[in-house]
Design a protein around this motif. Structure first.
Motif, PDB file in Angstrom:
ATOM      1  N   SER A   1      -7.688   6.047  -7.650  1.00 37.47           N
ATOM      2  CA  SER A   1      -7.679   4.598  -7.360  1.00 37.47           C
ATOM      3  C   SER A   1      -6.338   3.928  -7.627  1.00 37.47           C
ATOM      4  O   SER A   1      -6.281   2.759  -8.015  1.00 37.47           O
ATOM      5  CB  SER A   1      -8.792   3.886  -8.137  1.00 37.47           C
ATOM      6  OG  SER A   1     -10.046   4.401  -7.755  1.00 37.47           O
ATOM      7  N   ILE A   2      -5.270   4.659  -7.442  1.00 36.64           N
ATOM      8  CA  ILE A   2      -3.924   4.063  -7.509  1.00 36.64           C
ATOM      9  C   ILE A   2      -3.419   4.065  -6.072  1.00 36.64           C
ATOM     10  O   ILE A   2      -2.922   5.074  -5.579  1.00 36.64           O
ATOM     11  CB  ILE A   2      -2.997   4.864  -8.452  1.00 36.64           C
ATOM     12  CG1 ILE A   2      -3.582   4.885  -9.863  1.00 36.64           C
ATOM     13  CG2 ILE A   2      -1.598   4.258  -8.449  1.00 36.64           C
ATOM     14  CD1 ILE A   2      -2.814   5.746 -10.845  1.00 36.64           C
ATOM     15  N   ARG A   3      -3.574   2.912  -5.416  1.00 39.09           N
ATOM     16  CA  ARG A   3      -3.281   2.838  -3.979  1.00 39.09           C
ATOM     17  C   ARG A   3      -2.157   1.877  -3.614  1.00 39.09           C
ATOM     18  O   ARG A   3      -1.739   1.839  -2.471  1.00 39.09           O
ATOM     19  CB  ARG A   3      -4.559   2.452  -3.240  1.00 39.09           C
ATOM     20  CG  ARG A   3      -5.628   3.515  -3.342  1.00 39.09           C
ATOM     21  CD  ARG A   3      -6.866   3.184  -2.516  1.00 39.09           C
ATOM     22  NE  ARG A   3      -7.828   4.264  -2.609  1.00 39.09           N
ATOM     23  CZ  ARG A   3      -8.826   4.307  -3.484  1.00 39.09           C
ATOM     24  NH1 ARG A   3      -8.993   3.314  -4.330  1.00 39.09           N
ATOM     25  NH2 ARG A   3      -9.653   5.333  -3.503  1.00 39.09           N
TER      26      ARG A   3
ATOM     27  N   ASN B   1       0.848  -1.174   0.000  1.00 35.48           N
ATOM     28  CA  ASN B   1       0.000   0.000   0.000  1.00 35.48           C
ATOM     29  C   ASN B   1       0.895   1.239   0.000  1.00 35.48           C
ATOM     30  O   ASN B   1       1.832   1.340   0.796  1.00 35.48           O
ATOM     31  CB  ASN B   1      -0.892  -0.030   1.247  1.00 35.48           C
ATOM     32  CG  ASN B   1      -1.874   1.108   1.283  1.00 35.48           C
ATOM     33  OD1 ASN B   1      -1.491   2.274   1.186  1.00 35.48           O
ATOM     34  ND2 ASN B   1      -3.136   0.763   1.436  1.00 35.48           N
ATOM     35  N   LEU B   2       0.619   2.175  -0.899  1.00 32.30           N
ATOM     36  CA  LEU B   2       1.451   3.377  -1.008  1.00 32.30           C
ATOM     37  C   LEU B   2       1.438   4.198   0.271  1.00 32.30           C
ATOM     38  O   LEU B   2       2.451   4.768   0.659  1.00 32.30           O
ATOM     39  CB  LEU B   2       1.001   4.233  -2.199  1.00 32.30           C
ATOM     40  CG  LEU B   2       1.243   3.621  -3.580  1.00 32.30           C
ATOM     41  CD1 LEU B   2       0.656   4.506  -4.664  1.00 32.30           C
ATOM     42  CD2 LEU B   2       2.723   3.391  -3.816  1.00 32.30           C
ATOM     43  N   ARG B   3       0.311   4.231   0.965  1.00 30.87           N
ATOM     44  CA  ARG B   3       0.231   5.005   2.212  1.00 30.87           C
ATOM     45  C   ARG B   3       1.120   4.390   3.294  1.00 30.87           C
ATOM     46  O   ARG B   3       1.688   5.110   4.111  1.00 30.87           O
ATOM     47  CB  ARG B   3      -1.212   5.092   2.697  1.00 30.87           C
ATOM     48  CG  ARG B   3      -2.042   6.003   1.816  1.00 30.87           C
ATOM     49  CD  ARG B   3      -2.841   6.948   2.674  1.00 30.87           C
ATOM     50  NE  ARG B   3      -3.683   7.784   1.835  1.00 30.87           N
ATOM     51  CZ  ARG B   3      -3.502   9.090   1.689  1.00 30.87           C
ATOM     52  NH1 ARG B   3      -2.542   9.692   2.322  1.00 30.87           N
ATOM     53  NH2 ARG B   3      -4.299   9.783   0.911  1.00 30.87           N
ATOM     54  N   SER B   4       1.250   3.059   3.308  1.00 31.40           N
ATOM     55  CA  SER B   4       2.112   2.432   4.325  1.00 31.40           C
ATOM     56  C   SER B   4       3.580   2.723   4.037  1.00 31.40           C
ATOM     57  O   SER B   4       4.381   2.886   4.956  1.00 31.40           O
ATOM     58  CB  SER B   4       1.856   0.929   4.408  1.00 31.40           C
ATOM     59  OG  SER B   4       2.226   0.282   3.213  1.00 31.40           O
TER      60      SER B   4
ATOM     61  N   TYR C   1      12.705   1.805  -4.280  1.00 31.26           N
ATOM     62  CA  TYR C   1      13.818   1.683  -3.338  1.00 31.26           C
ATOM     63  C   TYR C   1      13.335   1.178  -1.981  1.00 31.26           C
ATOM     64  O   TYR C   1      13.879   0.229  -1.426  1.00 31.26           O
ATOM     65  CB  TYR C   1      14.528   3.036  -3.202  1.00 31.26           C
ATOM     66  CG  TYR C   1      15.616   3.024  -2.158  1.00 31.26           C
ATOM     67  CD1 TYR C   1      16.856   2.470  -2.439  1.00 31.26           C
ATOM     68  CD2 TYR C   1      15.397   3.560  -0.896  1.00 31.26           C
ATOM     69  CE1 TYR C   1      17.861   2.444  -1.477  1.00 31.26           C
ATOM     70  CE2 TYR C   1      16.392   3.549   0.061  1.00 31.26           C
ATOM     71  CZ  TYR C   1      17.620   2.988  -0.227  1.00 31.26           C
ATOM     72  OH  TYR C   1      18.597   2.964   0.719  1.00 31.26           O
ATOM     73  N   ASP C   2      12.296   1.817  -1.456  1.00 24.58           N
ATOM     74  CA  ASP C   2      11.799   1.441  -0.130  1.00 24.58           C
ATOM     75  C   ASP C   2      11.212   0.032  -0.121  1.00 24.58           C
ATOM     76  O   ASP C   2      11.346  -0.695   0.855  1.00 24.58           O
ATOM     77  CB  ASP C   2      10.768   2.451   0.366  1.00 24.58           C
ATOM     78  CG  ASP C   2      11.408   3.793   0.706  1.00 24.58           C
ATOM     79  OD1 ASP C   2      12.630   3.819   0.921  1.00 24.58           O
ATOM     80  OD2 ASP C   2      10.681   4.800   0.745  1.00 24.58           O
ATOM     81  N   THR C   3      10.576  -0.356  -1.211  1.00 24.20           N
ATOM     82  CA  THR C   3      10.024  -1.713  -1.309  1.00 24.20           C
ATOM     83  C   THR C   3      11.151  -2.739  -1.313  1.00 24.20           C
ATOM     84  O   THR C   3      11.077  -3.755  -0.621  1.00 24.20           O
ATOM     85  CB  THR C   3       9.166  -1.850  -2.581  1.00 24.20           C
ATOM     86  OG1 THR C   3       8.133  -0.871  -2.542  1.00 24.20           O
ATOM     87  CG2 THR C   3       8.543  -3.223  -2.674  1.00 24.20           C
TER      88      THR C   3
END
Length: 154
Positions: free
Chosen positions: A30-32, A3-6, A65-67
């Motif tokens: 709706s791109i989450r 999830n992009l917010r996480s 990068y973070d993923t």
């Protein structure tokens, strides 16, 4: 699929402030998740969000990068060592024999290298709860009777 917010929640306040407008625009469209973002073309994301292309590119790079960092932390396993039972040798090897490495032991015949090897094999079989071990002896000097002296049946 993250999830992009996480991912966004883990960023510094500066990063959050910089990308806040983009994260909200993506959510409205709706791109989450990272998967949804990566499956969308850059041109489509720009037109849907009205955010400049360089900002979106930088955002995508930061998400990637973070993923990768999170995945690397989850899959990291510390190295496994086998103590040889010889304190000085374990110190020299910085903790013992490292699994996954090939170590060549050699010496003069008077040094009884095969005794050391049988000691290592005994340590491995007893400590690692294994039923078998493979020995590749290219010198023809290793004798299985040393294993019996260490109370191992083969």
């Amino acid at each position: 699929m993250k999830n992009l917010r996480s991912i966004y929640a883990l960023w510094t306040p500066f990063q959050q402030q910089y990308y806040q407008e983009l994260i909200e625009a993506l959510s409205v469209n709706s791109i989450r998740t990272d998967s949804q973002l990566l499956q969308s073309s850059l041109k489509d994301v720009c037109s849907k969000t009205n955010i400049k292309r360089p900002v979106i590119r930088a955002f995508i790079q930061q998400v990637l990068y973070d993923t990768r960092i999170q995945e690397a932390r989850q899959t990291y396993k510390p190295p496994t060592y086998l103590l040889t039972g010889i304190k000085e040798l374990d110190t020299l090897l910085e903790g013992g024999l490292l699994f996954g490495e090939v170590i060549e032991l050699y010496g003069e015949s008077s040094m009884h290298v095969s005794n050391y090897i049988s000691h290592f094999i005994a340590s491995y079989l007893l400590n690692m709860k294994q039923e078998s071990v493979y020995i590749y002896d290219i010198s023809g000097m290793f004798e299985a009777k040393h294993l019996k002296r260490n109370r191992l049946n083969y």
